[in-house]
Design a protein around this motif. Sequence first.
Motif, short mmCIF file in Angstrom:
data_model
loop_
_atom_site.label_atom_id
_atom_site.label_comp_id
_atom_site.label_asym_id
_atom_site.label_seq_id
_atom_site.Cartn_x
_atom_site.Cartn_y
_atom_site.Cartn_z
N GLU A 1 0.82 -1.22 0.00
CA GLU A 1 0.00 0.00 0.00
C GLU A 1 0.85 1.27 0.00
OE1 GLU A 1 -0.59 -2.61 2.15
OE2 GLU A 1 -2.27 -3.34 0.94
N LYS B 1 1.38 3.44 -3.29
CA LYS B 1 0.34 4.33 -3.84
C LYS B 1 0.77 5.79 -3.79
CE LYS B 1 -4.62 5.09 -3.79
NZ LYS B 1 -5.92 4.75 -3.16
N GLY C 1 -0.77 1.40 -7.59
CA GLY C 1 -1.18 2.80 -7.51
C GLY C 1 -0.05 3.81 -7.60
#
Length: 338
Positions: free
Chosen positions: A157, A160, A179
């Motif tokens: 994560e 991102k 991302g």
Amino acid sequence: MRKTFLALLLAAGVTPALAQEKTFELKLSHWVPASHPLQKALEDWGTAVEKETGGTVKYKVFPAQQLGKAFDHYDMARDGIADVTYINPGYQPGRFPIIGAGELPFLMSDAKGGSMALDAWYRKYAEKEMKDVKFCLAFIHSPSTFHSRLKKIVTPEDIKGMKIRPAHATMANFVTQLGGTNVQSSAPEVRDIIERGVADAVTFPWGSVVLFGIDKVTKYHIEAPIYVTTFAFVMNKDKYNQMSDRQKKAIDNNCTTEAAGRVGEPWGKYEDAGVEKIKALQGHEVYKLTAEQTAQWKKAAEPLVKTWGEGVKKNGGDPDAALAELKASLTKYNALAQ
């Protein structure tokens, strides 16, 4: 008169066959600094060929993009701008889909075994995928990781919103999937793009972080074997075809799976030594992932196998068979990541 000439040749250690051979000086081109271990690998390769041909095939190494940009080295061999070149197939997304299997994350554990396994597996595919050059050998560097400037990357994560220079097409797909935004550049340009804020992080091998000065512009480093990059030596077909059978045999003797291991092993050791070098630098944080974090990264990487497979299918290949063969080769050479 002819007998006298032959006697002179033999006295000089030159056989009649050798005397009739054309002499070549091969231009060996790469795009990393002359201080990189690849320079010696190419010098050793050229020296071995020169010795086996009795000096009728000589060589000169051109480092640091002297003959052309990193991205162009495959075409330089195809077109005869250089005779033997060092290529990163992943610099040209979609062009060499099958060898891209070697780029899949968490697949390989060792530079020497991984190089030999990749080479042994890829030879039959190279005949189609790299048909406009003479394929010599394929190899990898040591398993490598993310190095960032502004923040620690711990979980998928964290990518991102980041701007990342990927090592190759597969890591570029990974960044996009998570991302992030990709910033394309060749290895010699990485320090500059991070320094200017064009990129926030890079995927890169450890020793080369120091060699290319990337340690001056990064701070955080994941100590985990996330990916490897595939490379190859390729040769201009016309130059090879002009050679005598004996000269061709000398080239072929140095374009083998064993030769791939000889290229991969010293480079692997060089990159592995970079971990301790970076740990010793002030202002740097080198950190390991927990078992749970590693599992998250592996799960996040799973869609890349499907993406790679679709690229292979588009080119008429069988991705399931190819990947199974690669894993079997890695198992044989003790280089399959656990």
